[in-house]
Motif scaffolding. Structure first.
Motif, PDB file in Angstrom:
ATOM      1  N   TYR A 191       0.872  -1.094   0.030  1.00 47.26           N
ATOM      2  CA  TYR A 191      -0.011  -0.109  -0.038  1.00 47.26           C
ATOM      3  C   TYR A 191       0.772   1.208  -0.017  1.00 47.26           C
ATOM      4  O   TYR A 191       1.603   1.336   0.899  1.00 47.26           O
ATOM      5  CB  TYR A 191      -0.745  -0.014   1.281  1.00 47.26           C
ATOM      6  N   THR A 192       0.757   1.977  -1.024  1.00 50.42           N
ATOM      7  CA  THR A 192       1.582   3.298  -1.181  1.00 50.42           C
ATOM      8  C   THR A 192       0.746   4.417  -1.447  1.00 50.42           C
ATOM      9  O   THR A 192      -0.029   4.264  -2.282  1.00 50.42           O
ATOM     10  CB  THR A 192       2.520   2.972  -2.223  1.00 50.42           C
ATOM     11  N   VAL A 193       1.062   5.700  -0.901  1.00 49.71           N
ATOM     12  CA  VAL A 193       0.801   7.031  -1.140  1.00 49.71           C
ATOM     13  C   VAL A 193       1.591   7.782  -1.922  1.00 49.71           C
ATOM     14  O   VAL A 193       2.645   8.415  -1.186  1.00 49.71           O
ATOM     15  CB  VAL A 193      -0.111   7.691  -0.139  1.00 49.71           C
ATOM     16  N   PRO A 194       1.897   7.421  -3.241  1.00 46.12           N
ATOM     17  CA  PRO A 194       3.197   7.880  -3.809  1.00 46.12           C
ATOM     18  C   PRO A 194       3.271   9.685  -4.132  1.00 46.12           C
ATOM     19  O   PRO A 194       4.479  10.128  -3.968  1.00 46.12           O
ATOM     20  CB  PRO A 194       3.343   7.467  -5.128  1.00 46.12           C
ATOM     21  N   ASN A 195       2.191  10.382  -3.877  1.00 44.99           N
ATOM     22  CA  ASN A 195       2.303  11.630  -4.153  1.00 44.99           C
ATOM     23  C   ASN A 195       2.024  12.527  -2.781  1.00 44.99           C
ATOM     24  O   ASN A 195       0.823  12.395  -2.395  1.00 44.99           O
ATOM     25  CB  ASN A 195       1.399  12.293  -5.400  1.00 44.99           C
ATOM     26  N   TYR A 196       3.038  13.284  -2.351  1.00 48.34           N
ATOM     27  CA  TYR A 196       2.517  14.569  -1.444  1.00 48.34           C
ATOM     28  C   TYR A 196       1.818  13.467  -0.301  1.00 48.34           C
ATOM     29  O   TYR A 196       0.807  13.847   0.552  1.00 48.34           O
ATOM     30  CB  TYR A 196       1.710  15.536  -1.737  1.00 48.34           C
ATOM     31  N   GLN A 197       2.561  12.574   0.335  1.00 49.66           N
ATOM     32  CA  GLN A 197       2.032  11.525   1.271  1.00 49.66           C
ATOM     33  C   GLN A 197       1.390  12.147   2.432  1.00 49.66           C
ATOM     34  O   GLN A 197       1.812  13.088   2.961  1.00 49.66           O
ATOM     35  CB  GLN A 197       3.364  10.487   1.481  1.00 49.66           C
ATOM     36  N   ASN A 198       0.508  11.211   2.794  1.00 48.75           N
ATOM     37  CA  ASN A 198      -0.295  11.459   4.296  1.00 48.75           C
ATOM     38  C   ASN A 198       0.360  10.538   5.093  1.00 48.75           C
ATOM     39  O   ASN A 198      -0.123   9.267   4.795  1.00 48.75           O
ATOM     40  CB  ASN A 198      -1.793  11.742   3.937  1.00 48.75           C
TER      41      ASN A 198
END
Ligand SMILES: Cc1ncc(COP(=O)(O)O)c(C=O)c1O
Length: 440
Positions: A191-198
Protein backbone atom coordinates in the motif's frame (compact mmCIF):
# COMPACT_ATOMS: atom_id res chain seq x y z
CA UNK A 1 -32.23 -22.49 31.61
CA UNK A 2 -34.31 -21.19 28.71
CA UNK A 3 -32.60 -19.98 25.55
CA UNK A 4 -33.70 -16.41 26.33
CA UNK A 5 -32.35 -16.53 29.90
CA UNK A 6 -29.07 -18.03 28.70
CA UNK A 7 -28.75 -15.26 26.15
CA UNK A 8 -29.48 -12.57 28.74
CA UNK A 9 -26.99 -14.22 31.09
CA UNK A 10 -24.26 -14.32 28.49
CA UNK A 11 -24.90 -10.65 27.77
CA UNK A 12 -24.34 -9.86 31.44
CA UNK A 13 -20.83 -11.34 31.16
CA UNK A 14 -19.80 -8.21 29.28
CA UNK A 15 -19.36 -5.04 31.25
CA UNK A 16 -21.82 -2.51 32.61
CA UNK A 17 -20.70 0.02 30.02
CA UNK A 18 -20.98 -2.51 27.21
CA UNK A 19 -23.03 -5.64 27.96
CA UNK A 20 -21.97 -7.11 24.60
CA UNK A 21 -18.27 -6.59 25.35
CA UNK A 22 -17.27 -10.27 25.04
CA UNK A 23 -19.51 -11.03 22.07
CA UNK A 24 -17.92 -9.01 19.33
CA UNK A 25 -16.16 -10.78 16.49
CA UNK A 26 -12.44 -11.08 17.00
CA UNK A 27 -11.80 -8.60 14.19
CA UNK A 28 -13.72 -5.91 16.11
CA UNK A 29 -11.14 -6.05 18.91
CA UNK A 30 -8.71 -4.19 16.65
CA UNK A 31 -11.20 -1.34 16.42
CA UNK A 32 -10.29 1.08 19.16
CA UNK A 33 -11.10 4.76 19.17
CA UNK A 34 -8.19 7.09 19.03
CA UNK A 35 -7.29 8.28 22.54
CA UNK A 36 -6.75 11.73 21.16
CA UNK A 37 -10.27 11.97 19.75
CA UNK A 38 -11.57 13.58 22.94
CA UNK A 39 -8.89 16.21 22.65
CA UNK A 40 -9.89 16.88 19.08
CA UNK A 41 -13.42 17.72 20.21
CA UNK A 42 -11.78 20.64 22.00
CA UNK A 43 -9.83 21.69 18.93
CA UNK A 44 -13.04 22.78 17.21
CA UNK A 45 -13.10 25.75 19.63
CA UNK A 46 -12.34 29.02 17.84
CA UNK A 47 -9.49 29.95 20.20
CA UNK A 48 -7.53 26.85 19.18
CA UNK A 49 -5.46 26.81 16.01
CA UNK A 50 -5.93 23.31 14.69
CA UNK A 51 -3.05 22.11 12.55
CA UNK A 52 -4.45 18.62 13.09
CA UNK A 53 -7.30 17.88 10.68
CA UNK A 54 -6.87 17.31 6.96
CA UNK A 55 -10.14 18.92 5.89
CA UNK A 56 -10.02 20.52 2.45
CA UNK A 57 -10.94 24.22 2.26
CA UNK A 58 -14.33 23.69 0.58
CA UNK A 59 -15.37 27.31 1.17
CA UNK A 60 -13.10 28.16 -1.77
CA UNK A 61 -15.66 26.51 -4.05
CA UNK A 62 -18.28 28.72 -5.73
CA UNK A 63 -20.94 27.35 -3.38
CA UNK A 64 -23.84 29.30 -4.90
CA UNK A 65 -22.98 28.02 -8.39
CA UNK A 66 -22.70 24.43 -7.09
CA UNK A 67 -26.02 24.88 -5.25
CA UNK A 68 -27.78 26.04 -8.41
CA UNK A 69 -26.24 23.19 -10.38
CA UNK A 70 -27.55 20.66 -7.85
CA UNK A 71 -31.02 22.24 -7.91
CA UNK A 72 -31.14 21.97 -11.70
CA UNK A 73 -29.84 18.42 -11.58
CA UNK A 74 -32.66 17.26 -9.30
CA UNK A 75 -35.29 19.14 -11.32
CA UNK A 76 -34.06 17.79 -14.68
CA UNK A 77 -32.74 14.32 -13.80
CA UNK A 78 -34.24 13.57 -10.41
CA UNK A 79 -35.72 10.27 -11.58
CA UNK A 80 -32.16 8.98 -12.09
CA UNK A 81 -30.36 10.96 -9.38
CA UNK A 82 -32.81 9.83 -6.69
CA UNK A 83 -32.98 6.19 -7.82
CA UNK A 84 -30.80 3.12 -7.11
CA UNK A 85 -28.02 2.43 -9.59
CA UNK A 86 -25.52 -0.37 -10.26
CA UNK A 87 -22.85 -1.32 -7.72
CA UNK A 88 -20.09 -0.48 -10.21
CA UNK A 89 -21.35 3.09 -10.46
CA UNK A 90 -22.79 5.50 -13.00
CA UNK A 91 -21.20 4.96 -16.40
CA UNK A 92 -21.17 8.68 -17.24
CA UNK A 93 -19.19 9.35 -14.07
CA UNK A 94 -16.83 6.46 -14.81
CA UNK A 95 -16.10 8.01 -18.23
CA UNK A 96 -15.26 11.30 -16.54
CA UNK A 97 -13.05 9.49 -14.02
CA UNK A 98 -11.04 8.05 -16.92
CA UNK A 99 -10.50 11.62 -18.21
CA UNK A 100 -9.30 12.70 -14.77
CA UNK A 101 -6.88 9.76 -14.52
CA UNK A 102 -5.50 10.54 -18.00
CA UNK A 103 -3.92 13.67 -16.44
CA UNK A 104 -1.56 11.25 -14.66
CA UNK A 105 -0.80 9.14 -17.72
CA UNK A 106 -3.40 6.42 -17.06
CA UNK A 107 -5.23 4.97 -20.06
CA UNK A 108 -8.31 3.33 -18.58
CA UNK A 109 -11.71 2.21 -19.81
CA UNK A 110 -14.85 2.98 -17.78
CA UNK A 111 -15.23 -0.79 -17.29
CA UNK A 112 -12.00 -0.77 -15.23
CA UNK A 113 -13.49 1.63 -12.70
CA UNK A 114 -15.59 0.95 -9.60
CA UNK A 115 -17.11 3.97 -7.88
CA UNK A 116 -16.78 3.91 -4.07
CA UNK A 117 -17.81 5.93 -1.03
CA UNK A 118 -14.62 7.98 -1.01
CA UNK A 119 -11.35 6.18 -1.48
CA UNK A 120 -11.72 5.05 2.12
CA UNK A 121 -14.36 2.53 1.04
CA UNK A 122 -12.08 1.34 -1.75
CA UNK A 123 -9.42 0.67 0.90
CA UNK A 124 -11.92 -1.27 2.97
CA UNK A 125 -13.12 -3.32 -0.01
CA UNK A 126 -9.61 -4.10 -1.23
CA UNK A 127 -8.61 -5.28 2.22
CA UNK A 128 -11.82 -7.28 2.57
CA UNK A 129 -11.24 -9.20 -0.66
CA UNK A 130 -7.51 -9.84 -0.13
CA UNK A 131 -6.68 -10.09 3.53
CA UNK A 132 -7.09 -13.06 5.85
CA UNK A 133 -6.10 -12.59 9.49
CA UNK A 134 -2.29 -12.30 9.87
CA UNK A 135 -1.61 -11.81 6.20
CA UNK A 136 1.03 -9.14 5.74
CA UNK A 137 0.34 -5.76 4.18
CA UNK A 138 3.35 -3.59 3.39
CA UNK A 139 2.94 0.13 4.00
CA UNK A 140 5.24 3.12 4.11
CA UNK A 141 6.66 4.24 7.44
CA UNK A 142 4.65 6.32 8.34
CA UNK A 143 1.36 5.54 6.55
CA UNK A 144 -2.17 6.92 6.22
CA UNK A 145 -4.13 6.38 9.44
CA UNK A 146 -7.41 5.50 7.67
CA UNK A 147 -5.68 2.74 5.70
CA UNK A 148 -4.05 1.38 8.86
CA UNK A 149 -7.44 1.25 10.52
CA UNK A 150 -8.91 -0.74 7.57
CA UNK A 151 -5.95 -3.13 7.71
CA UNK A 152 -6.43 -3.54 11.48
CA UNK A 153 -10.16 -4.17 11.01
CA UNK A 154 -9.33 -7.20 8.83
CA UNK A 155 -6.54 -8.31 11.17
CA UNK A 156 -3.70 -7.74 8.74
CA UNK A 157 -0.15 -7.59 10.08
CA UNK A 158 1.21 -4.32 8.76
CA UNK A 159 4.93 -4.23 8.10
CA UNK A 160 6.31 -0.76 7.49
CA UNK A 161 8.88 -0.03 4.80
CA UNK A 162 11.32 2.86 5.25
CA UNK A 163 11.05 6.10 3.26
CA UNK A 164 13.26 9.12 2.84
CA UNK A 165 12.54 12.54 1.35
CA UNK A 166 12.10 10.86 -2.06
CA UNK A 167 9.50 8.37 -0.83
CA UNK A 168 9.69 4.61 -0.49
CA UNK A 169 13.25 3.20 -0.52
CA UNK A 170 13.53 0.47 -3.17
CA UNK A 171 16.29 -1.37 -1.26
CA UNK A 172 14.22 -1.37 1.93
CA UNK A 173 11.24 -2.74 -0.01
CA UNK A 174 13.32 -5.49 -1.57
CA UNK A 175 14.90 -6.45 1.78
CA UNK A 176 11.54 -6.50 3.54
CA UNK A 177 9.98 -8.74 0.88
CA UNK A 178 12.95 -11.13 1.01
CA UNK A 179 12.94 -11.27 4.81
CA UNK A 180 9.20 -11.93 5.06
CA UNK A 181 9.18 -14.46 2.25
CA UNK A 182 12.08 -16.32 3.85
CA UNK A 183 10.09 -16.40 7.09
CA UNK A 184 7.17 -18.00 5.22
CA UNK A 185 4.87 -14.97 5.56
CA UNK A 186 2.11 -14.28 3.02
CA UNK A 187 2.33 -10.72 1.74
CA UNK A 188 -0.88 -9.56 0.10
CA UNK A 189 -0.01 -6.15 -1.26
CA UNK A 190 2.08 -3.02 -1.01
CA UNK A 191 0.00 0.00 0.00
CA UNK A 192 1.56 3.30 -1.06
CA UNK A 193 0.59 6.97 -1.26
CA UNK A 194 3.18 8.08 -3.81
CA UNK A 195 2.28 11.78 -4.09
CA UNK A 196 2.46 14.34 -1.25
CA UNK A 197 2.02 11.54 1.19
CA UNK A 198 -0.28 11.64 4.19
CA UNK A 199 1.26 12.15 6.75
CA UNK A 200 4.88 12.67 5.59
CA UNK A 201 4.27 15.13 2.73
CA UNK A 202 6.96 13.42 0.62
CA UNK A 203 6.66 12.24 -3.01
CA UNK A 204 8.05 9.10 -4.58
CA UNK A 205 10.76 10.32 -6.98
CA UNK A 206 10.09 9.68 -10.69
CA UNK A 207 13.32 7.67 -11.08
CA UNK A 208 12.34 5.32 -8.22
CA UNK A 209 8.93 4.44 -9.64
CA UNK A 210 10.01 1.89 -12.29
CA UNK A 211 12.23 0.18 -9.71
CA UNK A 212 9.39 -0.12 -7.18
CA UNK A 213 7.19 -1.66 -9.90
CA UNK A 214 9.98 -4.02 -10.96
CA UNK A 215 10.49 -5.24 -7.38
CA UNK A 216 6.77 -5.85 -6.90
CA UNK A 217 6.44 -7.59 -10.28
CA UNK A 218 9.38 -9.87 -9.46
CA UNK A 219 7.74 -10.79 -6.14
CA UNK A 220 4.27 -11.17 -7.71
CA UNK A 221 3.06 -8.47 -5.36
CA UNK A 222 0.02 -6.31 -6.05
CA UNK A 223 0.44 -2.54 -5.56
CA UNK A 224 -2.34 -0.39 -4.12
CA UNK A 225 -1.64 3.16 -5.28
CA UNK A 226 -3.68 5.59 -3.18
CA UNK A 227 -3.55 9.00 -4.80
CA UNK A 228 -5.90 11.62 -3.34
CA UNK A 229 -3.46 14.52 -3.72
CA UNK A 230 -1.91 13.81 -7.15
CA UNK A 231 -3.48 16.86 -8.85
CA UNK A 232 -2.54 19.14 -5.97
CA UNK A 233 1.16 19.53 -6.77
CA UNK A 234 2.55 23.06 -6.47
CA UNK A 235 5.13 22.91 -9.26
CA UNK A 236 4.71 21.68 -12.81
CA UNK A 237 2.69 18.82 -14.21
CA UNK A 238 1.18 15.95 -12.18
CA UNK A 239 3.52 12.99 -11.58
CA UNK A 240 3.04 9.93 -13.76
CA UNK A 241 1.01 7.36 -11.86
CA UNK A 242 2.35 3.89 -11.07
CA UNK A 243 -0.72 2.39 -12.72
CA UNK A 244 0.15 4.19 -15.97
CA UNK A 245 3.10 1.77 -16.29
CA UNK A 246 1.54 -1.40 -14.92
CA UNK A 247 -2.24 -1.68 -15.32
CA UNK A 248 -2.14 -5.41 -14.43
CA UNK A 249 -0.13 -5.04 -11.24
CA UNK A 250 -1.57 -1.84 -9.75
CA UNK A 251 -4.96 -0.94 -8.30
CA UNK A 252 -5.32 2.84 -8.39
CA UNK A 253 -7.47 4.61 -5.80
CA UNK A 254 -8.75 8.10 -6.52
CA UNK A 255 -11.17 10.52 -4.90
CA UNK A 256 -12.97 13.81 -5.48
CA UNK A 257 -12.59 14.67 -1.79
CA UNK A 258 -9.60 16.96 -2.29
CA UNK A 259 -10.23 18.32 -5.79
CA UNK A 260 -13.96 18.95 -5.28
CA UNK A 261 -15.60 18.13 -1.93
CA UNK A 262 -15.30 15.32 0.64
CA UNK A 263 -18.99 15.72 1.52
CA UNK A 264 -20.07 14.09 -1.74
CA UNK A 265 -18.12 10.96 -0.68
CA UNK A 266 -17.19 9.94 -4.21
CA UNK A 267 -14.00 8.02 -4.85
CA UNK A 268 -13.03 5.13 -7.08
CA UNK A 269 -10.80 2.16 -7.73
CA UNK A 270 -9.33 1.37 -11.16
CA UNK A 271 -8.40 -2.29 -11.14
CA UNK A 272 -7.50 -5.25 -13.38
CA UNK A 273 -10.71 -7.05 -14.51
CA UNK A 274 -10.70 -9.95 -12.02
CA UNK A 275 -10.10 -7.66 -9.05
CA UNK A 276 -12.68 -5.21 -10.42
CA UNK A 277 -15.30 -7.99 -10.44
CA UNK A 278 -14.60 -8.89 -6.81
CA UNK A 279 -14.73 -5.22 -5.81
CA UNK A 280 -18.15 -4.84 -7.43
CA UNK A 281 -19.48 -7.87 -5.54
CA UNK A 282 -17.98 -6.64 -2.28
CA UNK A 283 -19.45 -3.17 -2.84
CA UNK A 284 -22.84 -4.69 -3.55
CA UNK A 285 -22.81 -6.59 -0.28
CA UNK A 286 -21.63 -3.51 1.62
CA UNK A 287 -23.95 -0.82 0.24
CA UNK A 288 -26.05 -2.32 -2.62
CA UNK A 289 -25.02 0.65 -4.68
CA UNK A 290 -23.36 3.95 -4.01
CA UNK A 291 -25.44 7.17 -3.85
CA UNK A 292 -26.74 7.95 -7.37
CA UNK A 293 -27.27 11.50 -6.24
CA UNK A 294 -23.63 12.08 -5.24
CA UNK A 295 -22.36 10.42 -8.38
CA UNK A 296 -24.52 12.57 -10.63
CA UNK A 297 -23.55 15.70 -8.73
CA UNK A 298 -19.88 14.95 -9.40
CA UNK A 299 -20.51 13.96 -13.04
CA UNK A 300 -22.48 17.16 -13.59
CA UNK A 301 -19.81 19.25 -11.86
CA UNK A 302 -17.13 17.78 -14.12
CA UNK A 303 -19.28 18.22 -17.24
CA UNK A 304 -20.53 21.77 -16.66
CA UNK A 305 -18.11 23.56 -14.33
CA UNK A 306 -14.52 24.76 -14.97
CA UNK A 307 -13.13 22.11 -12.62
CA UNK A 308 -9.57 22.29 -13.92
CA UNK A 309 -9.51 26.01 -13.09
CA UNK A 310 -10.92 25.20 -9.67
CA UNK A 311 -8.14 22.67 -9.05
CA UNK A 312 -5.61 25.37 -10.04
CA UNK A 313 -7.22 27.75 -7.52
CA UNK A 314 -7.01 25.06 -4.81
CA UNK A 315 -3.35 24.49 -5.68
CA UNK A 316 -2.56 28.18 -5.36
CA UNK A 317 -4.45 28.44 -2.06
CA UNK A 318 -2.66 25.42 -0.57
CA UNK A 319 0.69 26.57 -1.93
CA UNK A 320 0.32 29.90 -0.07
CA UNK A 321 -0.60 28.04 3.12
CA UNK A 322 2.31 25.62 2.71
CA UNK A 323 4.65 28.62 2.30
CA UNK A 324 3.21 30.26 5.41
CA UNK A 325 3.83 27.10 7.38
CA UNK A 326 7.36 26.49 6.09
CA UNK A 327 8.37 30.14 6.65
CA UNK A 328 6.95 30.07 10.17
CA UNK A 329 8.66 26.77 10.97
CA UNK A 330 12.01 28.09 9.72
CA UNK A 331 11.61 31.26 11.77
CA UNK A 332 10.26 29.77 15.00
CA UNK A 333 11.17 26.14 15.59
CA UNK A 334 13.87 25.43 18.16
CA UNK A 335 17.10 23.62 17.24
CA UNK A 336 16.74 19.88 16.90
CA UNK A 337 13.41 19.97 15.03
CA UNK A 338 13.38 18.81 11.42
CA UNK A 339 10.54 18.77 8.96
CA UNK A 340 9.68 17.76 5.41
CA UNK A 341 9.08 20.19 2.53
CA UNK A 342 5.95 19.05 0.70
CA UNK A 343 5.73 19.86 -3.01
CA UNK A 344 1.94 19.49 -2.88
CA UNK A 345 -0.91 18.16 -0.78
CA UNK A 346 -1.75 19.11 2.79
CA UNK A 347 0.91 17.93 5.27
CA UNK A 348 4.26 18.60 6.91
CA UNK A 349 5.86 15.85 9.01
CA UNK A 350 7.87 17.21 11.91
CA UNK A 351 10.54 15.39 13.89
CA UNK A 352 10.95 16.55 17.48
CA UNK A 353 14.26 16.87 19.31
CA UNK A 354 15.43 13.70 21.02
CA UNK A 355 13.51 12.71 24.13
CA UNK A 356 10.31 14.65 23.32
CA UNK A 357 7.17 12.57 22.98
CA UNK A 358 4.53 14.03 20.65
CA UNK A 359 1.58 12.28 22.30
CA UNK A 360 2.62 13.22 25.84
CA UNK A 361 3.05 16.83 24.69
CA UNK A 362 -0.39 17.12 23.04
CA UNK A 363 -2.44 18.08 26.13
CA UNK A 364 0.05 20.88 26.85
CA UNK A 365 -0.17 22.02 23.22
CA UNK A 366 -3.97 22.09 23.42
CA UNK A 367 -3.72 24.16 26.65
CA UNK A 368 -1.54 26.52 24.64
CA UNK A 369 -4.31 26.61 22.01
CA UNK A 370 -2.67 24.67 19.20
CA UNK A 371 -3.34 21.11 17.99
CA UNK A 372 -1.55 18.57 15.79
CA UNK A 373 -1.71 14.81 15.25
CA UNK A 374 0.94 12.78 17.13
CA UNK A 375 3.02 10.51 14.91
CA UNK A 376 2.07 7.21 16.59
CA UNK A 377 -1.31 7.15 14.81
CA UNK A 378 0.54 6.65 11.52
CA UNK A 379 2.38 3.51 12.56
CA UNK A 380 1.00 0.04 13.25
CA UNK A 381 4.04 -0.90 15.34
CA UNK A 382 4.37 1.84 17.93
CA UNK A 383 6.74 3.98 15.86
CA UNK A 384 6.39 7.72 15.42
CA UNK A 385 6.61 8.79 19.08
CA UNK A 386 8.98 11.63 18.20
CA UNK A 387 7.02 12.87 15.18
CA UNK A 388 3.88 14.86 14.57
CA UNK A 389 1.80 15.80 11.56
CA UNK A 390 0.93 19.40 10.79
CA UNK A 391 -1.77 20.27 8.23
CA UNK A 392 -1.83 23.60 6.45
CA UNK A 393 -4.92 22.96 4.30
CA UNK A 394 -7.62 24.55 6.43
CA UNK A 395 -6.47 27.54 8.51
CA UNK A 396 -5.66 30.79 6.68
CA UNK A 397 -1.97 31.84 6.58
CA UNK A 398 -2.11 34.19 9.59
CA UNK A 399 -3.63 31.42 11.75
CA UNK A 400 -0.99 28.98 10.52
CA UNK A 401 1.76 31.42 11.56
CA UNK A 402 0.15 31.90 14.97
CA UNK A 403 -0.28 28.13 15.39
CA UNK A 404 3.37 27.46 14.59
CA UNK A 405 4.42 30.23 16.99
CA UNK A 406 2.40 28.61 19.80
CA UNK A 407 3.71 25.15 18.94
CA UNK A 408 7.31 26.38 18.94
CA UNK A 409 6.95 27.71 22.49
CA UNK A 410 5.33 24.43 23.64
CA UNK A 411 8.28 22.49 22.17
CA UNK A 412 10.76 24.89 23.79
CA UNK A 413 9.10 24.37 27.18
CA UNK A 414 9.18 20.63 26.57
CA UNK A 415 12.91 20.76 25.79
CA UNK A 416 13.47 22.58 29.11
CA UNK A 417 11.35 19.99 30.96
CA UNK A 418 13.26 17.19 29.31
CA UNK A 419 16.61 18.78 30.24
CA UNK A 420 15.46 19.03 33.85
CA UNK A 421 13.68 15.70 34.33
CA UNK A 422 14.97 13.47 31.52
CA UNK A 423 13.22 12.02 28.47
CA UNK A 424 9.48 11.44 28.63
CA UNK A 425 8.16 7.92 28.75
CA UNK A 426 5.77 7.17 25.89
CA UNK A 427 2.24 7.49 27.20
CA UNK A 428 -0.61 5.06 26.73
CA UNK A 429 -1.49 2.75 23.90
CA UNK A 430 0.34 2.72 20.59
CA UNK A 431 -0.52 1.26 17.21
CA UNK A 432 -3.41 1.72 14.80
CA UNK A 433 -6.52 3.30 16.19
CA UNK A 434 -9.81 3.95 14.49
CA UNK A 435 -9.46 7.55 13.35
CA UNK A 436 -12.06 10.25 13.59
CA UNK A 437 -12.50 12.59 10.65
CA UNK A 438 -10.24 15.05 12.51
CA UNK A 439 -7.26 12.70 12.33
CA UNK A 440 -7.45 12.01 8.60
C1 LIG B 1 -3.97 9.02 1.73
C2 LIG B 1 -5.45 9.09 1.86
N1 LIG B 1 -6.19 8.08 1.37
C3 LIG B 1 -7.52 8.08 1.45
C4 LIG B 1 -8.19 9.12 2.07
C5 LIG B 1 -9.69 9.02 2.17
O1 LIG B 1 -10.31 10.01 1.46
P1 LIG B 1 -11.82 9.90 1.00
O2 LIG B 1 -12.43 8.69 1.62
O3 LIG B 1 -12.45 11.16 1.47
O4 LIG B 1 -11.79 9.78 -0.48
C6 LIG B 1 -7.47 10.20 2.60
C7 LIG B 1 -8.16 11.28 3.31
O5 LIG B 1 -7.60 12.13 3.93
C8 LIG B 1 -6.06 10.19 2.48
O6 LIG B 1 -5.31 11.18 2.95
Amino acid sequence: MSEGARHANSRRQGSRIDPYFDQYAERARGMVASEIRALFAVTARPEIVSLAGGSPYVTALPLDVVGNMIGRLVADRGSVALQYCTAQGDVGLREKICEVMSLEGIRAHPDDVVVTVGSQQALDLITRIFVDPHDVVLAEAPSYVGALSSFAAYQADVVHVAMDDDGLLPEALEDTIQRLTAAGRRIKFLYTVPNYQNPAGVTLAAQRRPRILEICQAAGLLVIEDNPYGLLGFDGEPMRSLRADDAEGVVYLGTFSKTFAPGVRVGWAAAPPAIRDKLVLAAESAVLCHSSFSQLVVAEYLATQPWREQVKDFRELYRQRRDAMLDALAAQMPDGCRWTTPAGGFYVWLELPEGINAKAMLPRAVSSRVAYVPGTGFYADGGGTDHLRLSYCFPPPERIREGVRRLASVIEAEIDLCATFGAMAPSGRTGPETPGPGDL
